[in-house]
Write a protein that holds these residues in place. Structure first.
Motif, PDB file in Angstrom:
ATOM      1  N   PRO A  48       0.903  -1.071  -0.016  1.00  0.00           N
ATOM      2  CA  PRO A  48       0.128   0.043  -0.001  1.00  0.00           C
ATOM      3  C   PRO A  48       0.916   1.212   0.024  1.00  0.00           C
ATOM      4  O   PRO A  48       2.101   1.011   0.306  1.00  0.00           O
ATOM      5  CB  PRO A  48      -0.952  -0.106   1.399  1.00  0.00           C
ATOM      6  CG  PRO A  48      -0.510  -1.400   1.674  1.00  0.00           C
ATOM      7  CD  PRO A  48       0.779  -2.059   1.071  1.00  0.00           C
ATOM      8  N   ASP A  49       0.254   2.428  -0.397  1.00  0.00           N
ATOM      9  CA  ASP A  49       1.188   3.505  -0.460  1.00  0.00           C
ATOM     10  C   ASP A  49       1.983   4.157   0.555  1.00  0.00           C
ATOM     11  O   ASP A  49       3.048   4.400   0.488  1.00  0.00           O
ATOM     12  CB  ASP A  49       0.182   4.824  -1.147  1.00  0.00           C
ATOM     13  CG  ASP A  49      -0.178   4.535  -2.417  1.00  0.00           C
ATOM     14  OD1 ASP A  49       0.538   3.950  -3.063  1.00  0.00           O
ATOM     15  OD2 ASP A  49      -1.336   5.213  -2.842  1.00  0.00           O
ATOM     16  N   ASP A  50       1.181   3.929   1.800  1.00  0.00           N
ATOM     17  CA  ASP A  50       1.704   4.280   2.892  1.00  0.00           C
ATOM     18  C   ASP A  50       3.256   3.581   3.346  1.00  0.00           C
ATOM     19  O   ASP A  50       4.137   4.219   3.942  1.00  0.00           O
ATOM     20  CB  ASP A  50       0.833   4.238   4.224  1.00  0.00           C
ATOM     21  CG  ASP A  50       0.151   3.146   4.344  1.00  0.00           C
ATOM     22  OD1 ASP A  50       0.111   2.176   3.479  1.00  0.00           O
ATOM     23  OD2 ASP A  50      -0.091   2.594   5.878  1.00  0.00           O
ATOM     24  N   ARG A  51       3.249   2.264   3.041  1.00  0.00           N
ATOM     25  CA  ARG A  51       4.429   1.540   3.009  1.00  0.00           C
ATOM     26  C   ARG A  51       5.426   1.634   1.946  1.00  0.00           C
ATOM     27  O   ARG A  51       6.393   1.488   2.252  1.00  0.00           O
ATOM     28  CB  ARG A  51       4.096   0.047   3.321  1.00  0.00           C
ATOM     29  CG  ARG A  51       3.160  -0.473   4.788  1.00  0.00           C
ATOM     30  CD  ARG A  51       3.457  -1.513   5.495  1.00  0.00           C
ATOM     31  NE  ARG A  51       4.740  -2.028   5.457  1.00  0.00           N
ATOM     32  CZ  ARG A  51       4.921  -3.351   5.453  1.00  0.00           C
ATOM     33  NH1 ARG A  51       3.699  -3.969   5.130  1.00  0.00           N
ATOM     34  NH2 ARG A  51       5.943  -3.752   5.549  1.00  0.00           N
ATOM     35  N   LYS A  52       4.708   1.643   0.833  1.00  0.00           N
ATOM     36  CA  LYS A  52       5.598   1.867  -0.251  1.00  0.00           C
ATOM     37  C   LYS A  52       6.355   2.960  -0.348  1.00  0.00           C
ATOM     38  O   LYS A  52       7.769   2.871  -0.624  1.00  0.00           O
ATOM     39  CB  LYS A  52       4.748   2.123  -1.417  1.00  0.00           C
ATOM     40  CG  LYS A  52       5.237   1.849  -3.020  1.00  0.00           C
ATOM     41  CD  LYS A  52       4.465   2.154  -4.100  1.00  0.00           C
ATOM     42  CE  LYS A  52       3.011   1.432  -3.826  1.00  0.00           C
ATOM     43  NZ  LYS A  52       2.355   1.477  -5.142  1.00  0.00           N
ATOM     44  N   ILE A  53       6.110   4.114   0.187  1.00  0.00           N
ATOM     45  CA  ILE A  53       6.829   5.461   0.299  1.00  0.00           C
ATOM     46  C   ILE A  53       8.130   5.015   1.249  1.00  0.00           C
ATOM     47  O   ILE A  53       9.248   5.340   0.830  1.00  0.00           O
ATOM     48  CB  ILE A  53       5.823   6.497   0.964  1.00  0.00           C
ATOM     49  CG1 ILE A  53       4.954   6.767  -0.171  1.00  0.00           C
ATOM     50  CG2 ILE A  53       6.912   7.670   1.272  1.00  0.00           C
ATOM     51  CD1 ILE A  53       3.850   7.875   0.358  1.00  0.00           C
TER      52      ILE A  53
END
Length: 172
Positions: A39-44
């Motif tokens: 998910p975007d929050d972990r991907k960043i």
């Protein structure tokens, strides 16, 4: 596991995993695909750690593989772009790789124009093959005279030039 075991292979450092089981380019693509699964929050955070490690490696003997890793991940951000622009001033393999990495990151028009001009100037001193991937990624019409000249000078195998001209035509 990825950062500790796979990333060193991407940077072509020693690792407990034998790189013969999977090529460096394949592993770089694996890392890029792995990041995208989150998910975007972990991907960043993952991208930040991996790109930070790649930027740290730029100052070492592993600079070129680190640049190829950045290109595979494909995230263009100001700090990375600025580092690549600085490295692209070098008239050596590292400078060629920095240009190619910048091209792979699909820069904005202003940077793209600078890269194209830099490539055209650089061809006087550097081998075409060192910049062929940048030609492919940018597929810029300003490359047509160079490719046409190469076609007229080559006797026989000109598949690369024809393919690059085809990419330019596809963009137009």
């Amino acid at each position: 596991i990825i950062i500790r075991h796979i990333l060193p292979i991407c940077f072509e450092r020693e690792s407990p995993i034998d790189s013969r089981f999977s090529g460096h380019d394949h592993l770089r693509e694996f890392v890029a695909t792995w990041i995208e699964r989150y998910p975007d929050d972990r991907k960043i955070g993952l991208r930040k750690r991996i790109l930070g490690a790649a930027l740290d490696a730029i100052g070492t003997q592993f600079a070129r593989p680190a640049l190829w890793t950045i290109a595979a991940i494909g995230l263009r951000e100001p700090g990375i772009e600025q580092s690549l622009i600085q490295l692209s001033e070098r008239l050596d393999d590292l400078g060629d790789t920095a240009i190619t990495c910048l091209a792979a990151l699909q820069p904005e028009e202003k940077v793209r124009t600078k890269i194209v001009r830099k490539i055209l100037r650089r061809l006087q001193h550097r081998p075409f093959e060192a910049l062929a991937f940048a030609f492919q990624e940018l597929a810029d019409p300003r490359f047509i005279p160079v490719l046409s000249r190469r076609l007229s000078e080559k006797a026989g195998d000109a598949w690369q030039e024809v393919g690059l001209l085809g990419r330019i035509a596809d963009r137009e």
